[in-house]
Structures are given as C-alpha cells and as structure tokens.
Write an enzyme that holds these catalytic residues in place. Structure first.
Site, PDB file in Angstrom:
ATOM      1  N   HIS A   1       0.839  -1.200   0.000  1.00 57.36           N
ATOM      2  CA  HIS A   1       0.000   0.000   0.000  1.00 57.36           C
ATOM      3  C   HIS A   1       0.873   1.248   0.000  1.00 57.36           C
ATOM      4  CE1 HIS A   1      -3.936  -1.973   1.671  1.00 57.36           C
ATOM      5  NE2 HIS A   1      -3.465  -2.559   0.588  1.00 57.36           N
TER       6      HIS A   1
ATOM      7  N   TYR B   1      -9.359   4.743   7.596  1.00 53.88           N
ATOM      8  CA  TYR B   1      -9.618   5.116   8.986  1.00 53.88           C
ATOM      9  C   TYR B   1     -10.735   6.142   8.958  1.00 53.88           C
ATOM     10  CZ  TYR B   1      -5.139   2.972  10.303  1.00 53.88           C
ATOM     11  OH  TYR B   1      -4.109   2.092  10.516  1.00 53.88           O
TER      12      TYR B   1
ATOM     13  N   TYR C   1       3.642   6.756  10.208  1.00 56.04           N
ATOM     14  CA  TYR C   1       2.859   5.582   9.840  1.00 56.04           C
ATOM     15  C   TYR C   1       3.716   4.516   9.169  1.00 56.04           C
ATOM     16  CZ  TYR C   1      -1.275   2.920   8.488  1.00 56.04           C
ATOM     17  OH  TYR C   1      -2.229   1.924   8.367  1.00 56.04           O
TER      18      TYR C   1
ATOM     19  N   LYS D   1       1.241  -0.163  15.244  1.00 58.40           N
ATOM     20  CA  LYS D   1       2.622  -0.199  15.722  1.00 58.40           C
ATOM     21  C   LYS D   1       2.987  -1.411  16.567  1.00 58.40           C
ATOM     22  CE  LYS D   1       3.813   3.413  13.655  1.00 58.40           C
ATOM     23  NZ  LYS D   1       4.014   2.952  12.299  1.00 58.40           N
TER      24      LYS D   1
ATOM     25  N   PRO E   1      -4.188  -0.061  18.695  1.00 61.63           N
ATOM     26  CA  PRO E   1      -3.891  -0.486  17.322  1.00 61.63           C
ATOM     27  C   PRO E   1      -4.078   0.600  16.271  1.00 61.63           C
ATOM     28  CG  PRO E   1      -6.015  -1.349  18.042  1.00 61.63           C
ATOM     29  CD  PRO E   1      -5.389  -0.708  19.244  1.00 61.63           C
TER      30      PRO E   1
END
Length: 389
Positions: free
Chosen positions: A72, A200, A384, A296, A292
């Site tokens: 991704h 998200y 990220y 990480k 979550p």
C-alpha cells in the site's frame, strides 16, 4: 538443559529473535506455555513497516510474504463525510506491507522447524531464577516432568500477562499507562475488500477501520463500548453499523459474509521501564502496549528484537557488553515515539464518552489542518510507515 539464550514466548517476537540468533550461530531455546495451534489462532494486526519487512528478510523468512503480501502506497482518512488520501510513498518515499501477523508467525514456525532449533510448547509453571547473576536459569514443567534450562541471558517475549516482566521486582520498574474508555469490535471475514487501501473513518457514530489481510479476506473494526459483549453483535448488526461509519460509496460496493472470528479488544497504552533487569531483557508486549490505531504493536516488537539480536550477536562475537547495556534506552526511544503517534491517532479519530464541545472542535480543527497541510500529512506519513531503526 543448556543454551546461550532462553527465549520465553513463541509469538512473533520470540520466534523472530530465535531465527535471527540461529542465523548468527547463537544457541537459543524457545519456551511457550500454549500449543502451536493456539499461538497461530491469535488474530492480530497485519500492517508491516518497511523496517519490519527488512528484519524478516534478514531472518530469511520473507519468501511467502513477498509472494502474497499487498503493498500500500497510501492510506485514507475519512471525516465529515469525505475521505482524504495520505500519499505515503509520494510524501516520504516509503510504503507499508499488508500481511497478517498469523502468516508472519506461521512463516517463523516453519523456518524454526526446518532448521531444527528447539521450541518447547506447553511448557507450564515457567519460573525465572537468578536473573541478576551471571548464571540465570529457567525452570518449567513439560509433560509432567520438571526441567531446568541454564543460560547466559533470558529474553522475555511472553506478552503483557507473561512471567518475564512479573519476575522483575516492582520497585525496579516504572510503569506508565493510559486506558481509553472504549474498545474495538473486530470481524474477520472471507470477502473481497471494497477498498484498495486502509480506511480510517471518523464519524458521528464513532470510529471504524476498513482493513484487509488479502484480496479475499477483510478485517474490519468499529469503536464500541467497553460494556458491549460479543454475543450482542450479530454479523448483520456489525455490517450495518460498519457501513454507516465507513461511507456510503464504500458501503454500496461491499460484499458481506459470515464472520470467521469476532472479538472486542480494549485500547490502552502501556510502557514498562527499563526493558532490562540483570540478564533479563524484555521485548514486545512484555514491555509495551499501544492502541492499534497507529499499527505499531507488531512493528515495535520487531524493532525490539532487532536491537536485542544486534546486542547479543556483538557480545558473542567478542565485542563488549556496551550494546547490551544500551538496549533498553535504544528500544525505549523508539517505543515512546510509537506510543505518542498511536495516542495521537486514537485521540484524533475517536469520539470519547462525555466529550466536551471544546475537545470536539479541537479534533475537527486538527483534521482540517491535516487535510490542508502537506507538512502535516508528511508528519503522519513519516510515523505511519515507521521511523528509522
């Protein structure tokens, strides 16, 4: 029994450390309380940083990952009825890899079996002894027989509830914790994802995450109350609520199916300092937990293991103990950066019970700033995809 390193726990952290040490010619025995099937049955995260993939490459266990994982180059954040893409590769030149923790664990188990290094499952009544001496040991019961494993060092990779951290005197540890007043209800289902990258989603009804494990399997979450029970959430109820939160266009394209697994996970941040006591070194969830939201948990475990493997390898190659002495500080610097990022993502994307109007407006302003500022997006992307090891 005798080994240079005793590894407590056969989750991904313990297995990865075992494989790295094996390739370095260091003798290690892994002890695990549960069965292999139980370990493989744990449903966990599936977003890997580039650094984690590099460590799996180093361990020689990434062939199946590179054949089947999804790459991704961005991630989407939904708010106010719209979605905004954070172009990870364009912003920071890195990507994330989607490959389930179950598959990582399976690959590590297969590699350990192939090399013949010892893993003892169903090791009960594990106790650590003399961990501040030069000759620590571990006792355990296996198939009704009590055994002793003598070693130079112990790696505690046995999770939050394991024996390793509990073997350190409370006065020798500083504990830091933040609990969040909600949980995530997660569903695993064999249906094709209706999204190309993770979403998200912030909504008035609460947070949702559209994730995946493969091109035919999804892992989806909705924010829920800590008082909720899994049995209160039928598959129909879950998918209806998920569709309301993720966005109309995605909902219209979705295929739904029966859940393979359904569970509620509370969210918390936890750090134990230091990550070393005598000859005992903590790694992964034994030392820290993150919500979550920032993806990480597994990645932090991998970086801990990488640092510990480097320190142990240096020691056995005749270098000084300096790297061992610096392990805790080195690992904790990265841990706290990940804790901060995970806290920020959680605060940004969730509705908190009893939230006051000021906090609500600050969250809206923060999202608006994120969507309008390339610098803010680069900051999110940098964290990220994973800070440098």
């Amino acid at each position: 029994m005798r080994a240079q390193v005793a590894i407590i726990g056969a989750g991904p952290a313990g297995l990865l450390l075992g494989q790295l040490l094996y390739k370095a010619g260091i003798d290690a025995v892994i002890l695990e309380q549960r069965t292999p099937d139980y370990v493989l049955g744990r449903i966990r995260a599936g977003v890997l940083e580039q650094g984690t993939v590099d460590i799996l490459d180093l361990a020689g266990v990434s062939e199946r990952l590179h054949a089947h994982a999804l790459i991704h180059e961005g991630v989407e954040i939904g708010a106010g009825g719209q979605r905004h893409r954070i172009a990870l590769k364009e912003l920071v030149g890195k990507v994330v890899t989607v490959y389930g923790q179950t598959e990582v664990t399976r690959d590590l188990m297969d590699a350990r079996a192939a090399c013949g290094a010892p893993s003892i499952y169903e090791a009960e009544s594990v106790e650590l002894h003399d961990i501040t001496s030069a000759h620590p040991s571990v006792t355990f019961v296996h198939k009704g027989v009590k055994q002793r494993l003598e070693c130079d060092f112990i790696a505690g990779c046995d999770g939050y509830y394991g024996v390793s951290r509990r073997s350190i005197p409370p006065e020798a540890l500083s504990l830091f914790e933040r609990t969040y007043p909600f949980g995530w209800l997660g569903v695993l289902a064999d249906v094709p994802p209706a999204w190309d990258e993770l979403i998200y989603a912030d909504s008035e009804r609460g947070f949702a995450l559209a994730s995946m494990r493969s091109e035919t399997r999804v892992r989806c979450y909705v924010q829920c109350s800590l008082d909720d029970k899994v049995e209160e959430w039928s598959d129909d109820r879950f998918w209806a609520e998920f569709k309301r939160r993720v966005g109309e266009d995605v909902a219209a394209r979705m295929t739904i199916g029966p859940s393979l697994e359904k569970s509620i996970a509370p969210l918390r941040s936890f750090v134990a300092e230091p990550m070393r006591y005598g000859q005992l070194f903590l790694a992964g969830d034994a030392a820290h937990i993150v919500p979550p939201t920032g993806a990480k948990g597994l990645n932090l475990a991998a970086s801990d293991v990488f640092y510990l493997h480097e320190a142990l390898t240096g020691y056995y190659k005749g270098d000084s103990r300096v790297a061992l002495d610096h392990y805790s500080g080195r690992a904790l610097r990265r841990v706290w950066q990940a804790v901060r990022f995970s806290w920020w993502m959680t605060s940004l994307l969730h509705r908190f019970p009893g939230e006051d109007p000021f906090t609500s407006r600050i969250r809206v302003a923060e999202l608006e700033y994120l969507f309008s500022s390339e610098a803010a997006q680069r900051k999110l992307a940098e964290n990220y995809v994973g800070l440098p090891l």
